[in-house]
Design an enzyme around this catalytic site. Structure first.
Site, PDB file in Angstrom:
ATOM      1  N   ARG A 177      -7.286  11.377  -5.911  1.00  0.00           N
ATOM      2  CA  ARG A 177      -8.314  10.461  -5.468  1.00  0.00           C
ATOM      3  C   ARG A 177      -9.441  11.394  -5.504  1.00  0.00           C
ATOM      4  O   ARG A 177     -10.597  10.930  -5.790  1.00  0.00           O
ATOM      5  CB  ARG A 177      -8.055   9.902  -4.182  1.00  0.00           C
TER       6      ARG A 177
ATOM      7  N   ASP B 260      -6.807  -2.941  -7.221  1.00  0.00           N
ATOM      8  CA  ASP B 260      -7.438  -3.566  -5.925  1.00  0.00           C
ATOM      9  C   ASP B 260      -7.825  -4.992  -6.069  1.00  0.00           C
ATOM     10  O   ASP B 260      -7.836  -5.508  -7.429  1.00  0.00           O
ATOM     11  CB  ASP B 260      -8.690  -2.907  -5.606  1.00  0.00           C
TER      12      ASP B 260
ATOM     13  N   ARG C 190      -3.368   6.886   0.758  1.00  0.00           N
ATOM     14  CA  ARG C 190      -4.175   7.782   1.641  1.00  0.00           C
ATOM     15  C   ARG C 190      -2.935   8.594   2.610  1.00  0.00           C
ATOM     16  O   ARG C 190      -3.428   9.533   2.853  1.00  0.00           O
ATOM     17  CB  ARG C 190      -5.300   7.602   2.020  1.00  0.00           C
TER      18      ARG C 190
ATOM     19  N   ARG D 106       0.775  -1.255   0.137  1.00  0.00           N
ATOM     20  CA  ARG D 106      -0.162  -0.164  -0.241  1.00  0.00           C
ATOM     21  C   ARG D 106       0.698   1.266  -0.080  1.00  0.00           C
ATOM     22  O   ARG D 106       0.617   2.241   0.680  1.00  0.00           O
ATOM     23  CB  ARG D 106      -0.960   0.121   1.288  1.00  0.00           C
TER      24      ARG D 106
ATOM     25  N   TYR E 155     -14.578 -11.808   0.347  1.00  0.00           N
ATOM     26  CA  TYR E 155     -15.395 -10.566  -0.075  1.00  0.00           C
ATOM     27  C   TYR E 155     -16.562 -10.903  -0.781  1.00  0.00           C
ATOM     28  O   TYR E 155     -17.741 -10.156  -0.542  1.00  0.00           O
ATOM     29  CB  TYR E 155     -14.440  -9.382  -0.613  1.00  0.00           C
TER      30      TYR E 155
HETATM   31  O1  1CP Z   1       0.152  -1.647  -2.257  1.00  0.00           O
HETATM   32  C1  1CP Z   1      -0.396  -0.486  -3.255  1.00  0.00           C
HETATM   33  O2  1CP Z   1       0.039   0.625  -3.247  1.00  0.00           O
HETATM   34  C2  1CP Z   1      -1.234  -0.894  -4.469  1.00  0.00           C
HETATM   35  C3  1CP Z   1      -2.633  -0.803  -4.343  1.00  0.00           C
HETATM   36  C4  1CP Z   1      -3.714  -1.882  -3.459  1.00  0.00           C
HETATM   37  C5  1CP Z   1      -3.262  -3.105  -3.255  1.00  0.00           C
HETATM   38  C6  1CP Z   1      -2.254  -4.040  -3.353  1.00  0.00           C
HETATM   39  C7  1CP Z   1      -4.611  -1.390  -3.011  1.00  0.00           C
HETATM   40  C8  1CP Z   1      -5.360  -0.085  -3.117  1.00  0.00           C
HETATM   41  N1  1CP Z   1      -5.212  -2.375  -2.370  1.00  0.00           N
HETATM   42  C9  1CP Z   1      -4.500  -3.363  -2.694  1.00  0.00           C
HETATM   43  C10 1CP Z   1      -4.699  -4.861  -2.100  1.00  0.00           C
HETATM   44  C11 1CP Z   1      -5.873  -5.205  -1.391  1.00  0.00           C
HETATM   45  N2  1CP Z   1      -7.358  -4.591  -1.301  1.00  0.00           N
HETATM   46  C12 1CP Z   1      -6.104  -6.226  -0.184  1.00  0.00           C
HETATM   47  C13 1CP Z   1      -4.967  -7.038   0.039  1.00  0.00           C
HETATM   48  C14 1CP Z   1      -3.961  -6.411   0.747  1.00  0.00           C
HETATM   49  C15 1CP Z   1      -4.267  -5.950   2.196  1.00  0.00           C
HETATM   50  O3  1CP Z   1      -4.608  -7.112   3.015  1.00  0.00           O
HETATM   51  O4  1CP Z   1      -4.141  -4.970   2.528  1.00  0.00           O
HETATM   52  C16 1CP Z   1      -7.257  -6.326   0.272  1.00  0.00           C
HETATM   53  C17 1CP Z   1      -7.834  -7.008   1.314  1.00  0.00           C
HETATM   54  C18 1CP Z   1      -7.953  -5.440  -0.420  1.00  0.00           C
HETATM   55  C19 1CP Z   1      -9.630  -5.052  -0.019  1.00  0.00           C
HETATM   56  C20 1CP Z   1      -9.682  -3.621   0.253  1.00  0.00           C
HETATM   57  N3  1CP Z   1      -9.690  -2.418  -0.681  1.00  0.00           N
HETATM   58  C21 1CP Z   1     -10.143  -3.065   1.438  1.00  0.00           C
HETATM   59  C22 1CP Z   1     -10.679  -3.899   2.558  1.00  0.00           C
HETATM   60  C23 1CP Z   1      -9.845  -4.101   3.644  1.00  0.00           C
HETATM   61  C24 1CP Z   1     -10.381  -4.824   4.864  1.00  0.00           C
HETATM   62  O5  1CP Z   1      -9.640  -4.807   5.852  1.00  0.00           O
HETATM   63  O6  1CP Z   1     -11.341  -5.687   4.290  1.00  0.00           O
HETATM   64  C25 1CP Z   1     -10.272  -1.763   1.268  1.00  0.00           C
HETATM   65  C26 1CP Z   1     -10.538  -0.625   2.402  1.00  0.00           C
HETATM   66  C27 1CP Z   1      -9.592  -1.622   0.073  1.00  0.00           C
HETATM   67  C28 1CP Z   1      -9.501  -0.258  -0.801  1.00  0.00           C
HETATM   68  C29 1CP Z   1      -8.369   0.373  -0.955  1.00  0.00           C
HETATM   69  N4  1CP Z   1      -7.341  -0.358  -2.042  1.00  0.00           N
HETATM   70  C30 1CP Z   1      -6.313   0.373  -1.973  1.00  0.00           C
HETATM   71  C31 1CP Z   1      -6.566   1.550  -1.257  1.00  0.00           C
HETATM   72  C32 1CP Z   1      -5.468   2.707  -1.396  1.00  0.00           C
HETATM   73  C33 1CP Z   1      -7.692   1.522  -0.750  1.00  0.00           C
HETATM   74  C34 1CP Z   1      -8.194   2.964   0.108  1.00  0.00           C
HETATM   75  C35 1CP Z   1      -9.250   3.661  -0.481  1.00  0.00           C
HETATM   76  C36 1CP Z   1      -9.181   4.874  -0.894  1.00  0.00           C
HETATM   77  O7  1CP Z   1      -8.192   5.374  -1.452  1.00  0.00           O
HETATM   78  O8  1CP Z   1     -10.499   5.672  -0.955  1.00  0.00           O
END
Ligand code: 1CP
Length: 345
Positions: free
Chosen positions: A37, A74, A28, A24, A150
């Site tokens: 964003r 994502d 943010r 990540r 999910y």
């Molecule tokens: O790593 C990076 O910089 C690349 C972008 C990336 C990656 C690899 C994002 C952007 N998401 C992910 C993977 C991801 N998404 C995972 C696996 C890694 C982890 O466990 O963190 C998972 C579970 C998700 C699902 C997801 N996407 C959630 C739910 C998390 C949960 O606790 O259940 C959420 C909130 C997101 C949104 C998201 N994805 C990425 C960002 C920057 C965001 C935040 C939202 C935003 O900016 O509005």
């Protein structure tokens, strides 16, 4: 020999200063991300806009000079590409119209998926062209189990009651969802590799919630199949597996899935990993994201401990899970300089 430190370590080399990237790393905690964003509209609009997805992928590379860029996307683009309704609610997270039985699978289709995800692959190829040559481009997908959580729960979950209920009561029916995802995820990874991703990572963020035999059936087996399907087309592609929370199953996961390297979550003792995993394959990890948030001496001590335990074998520095959004960017800069050996602590 490659200019890319990450590729060299994944080929088994030990570096005096390990390559570093952070899960990540685009997101943010960066003001420049929040700006893009806000302009993009919804989170999925950002994921499907190649120009903006490339921009936010590059932001942390420009700012910190990481050794790898991970595509901004994502794990939920796969169910979306399969035809499931997916949306993100501000400050709540992802929502999906849940699928809880075999009848629900009829709404999904693999045939149109990669066509729907063309903007994602466009971002990958634009990134491959834009990145400095020493920076490795990482593509990724969720692993079948984690993506399924999910899809079945309809979003994030605390207890995984729905998916476990389905999987335990009707393993054959749930197995058809896992089989569909195995194929979809392999195709999604191959399309990213085709577009220019040089490494791929499989995120199994919820691997740590399953008992014994279920871990083998829903984590190890599907991951082994995804790896085999990808390697059929790309025999040499490095694949990093992140079975978060796998605990005592890490060695079995490392030995049986065919991944090139494993990413350690925050709770894995690094001294144990040096003895039990690093002899088998390169490891990545595992600074507690809370230590990066905290900064100062606590972070310095945490980094030194990891480098001492894992620095004398093939090792990629990373966090044990994704960066926390309140993290001051200055702490990230401090971390990179420490790992690079630019400052003595
Ligand atoms: O790593 C990076 O910089 C690349 C972008 C990336 C990656 C690899 C994002 C952007 N998401 C992910 C993977 C991801 N998404 C995972 C696996 C890694 C982890 O466990 O963190 C998972 C579970 C998700 C699902 C997801 N996407 C959630 C739910 C998390 C949960 O606790 O259940 C959420 C909130 C997101 C949104 C998201 N994805 C990425 C960002 C920057 C965001 C935040 C939202 C935003 O900016 O509005």
């Amino acid at each position: 020999m490659s200019d890319k430190k990450l590729l060299r370590v994944l080929a088994g080399e030990t570096m005096p200063h390990p390559p570093i990237w952070l899960m990540r790393q685009a997101g943010r905690y960066l003001p420049e991300y929040r700006k893009v964003r806000a302009e993009a509209g919804s989170f999925l609009d950002l994921c499907y806009n190649p120009k903006l997805a490339v921009e936010v992928t590059l932001q942390p590379i420009r700012r910190f000079g990481f050794d790898a860029a991970i595509l901004f996307s994502d794990i939920l683009v796969v169910p979306h590409g399969l035809g499931q309704d997916v949306w993100f609610v501000e400050n709540e997270g992802p929502k999906l119209a849940p699928i809880r039985d075999v009848a629900g699978l009829k709404a999904l289709g693999l045939s149109g998926m990669t066509a729907r995800l063309v903007p994602v692959y466009q971002a990958v190829s634009d990134l491959a062209a834009a990145l400095p040559r020493e920076v490795t481009l990482i593509g990724f997908s969720g692993a079948p189990w984690t993506v399924a959580t999910y899809m079945v729960e309809g979003g994030s979950s605390r207890d995984f009651a729905q998916i476990k209920g389905w999987g335990f009561a009707d393993p054959a029916g749930f197995g058809s969802l896992t089989d569909l995802l195995t194929e979809a995820i392999a195709q999604h990874l191959c399309a990213q590799i085709e577009a220019g991703a040089q490494v791929v990572q499989l995120f199994d963020s919820w691997a740590g919630v399953l008992p014994d035999t279920a871990f083998r059936r829903w984590i190890i087996e599907p991951t082994r199949k995804v790896v085999a399907l990808v390697r059929k087309r790309y025999p040499d592609i490095p694949i990093i597996g992140f079975p978060r929370g796998a605990g005592l199953y890490y060695p079995e996961y490392a030995a049986e899935t065919g991944v090139t390297a494993v990413s350690l979550d925050t709770t894995v003792p690094t001294g144990w990993a040096a003895g039990s995993l690093q002899g088998m394959l390169p490891v990545q990890g595992n600074l507690d994201p809370m230590l990066l948030l905290q900064g100062g001496q606590a972070m310095v001590d945490g980094v030194a401990h990891i480098l001492k335990d894992l620095g004398s074998g093939p090792f990629v520095f990373n966090l044990g899970h994704g960066i926390i959004k309140e993290t001051p960017p200055e702490h990230v800069e401090h971390l990179v300089r420490m790992v690079r050996g630019d400052i003595e602590e």
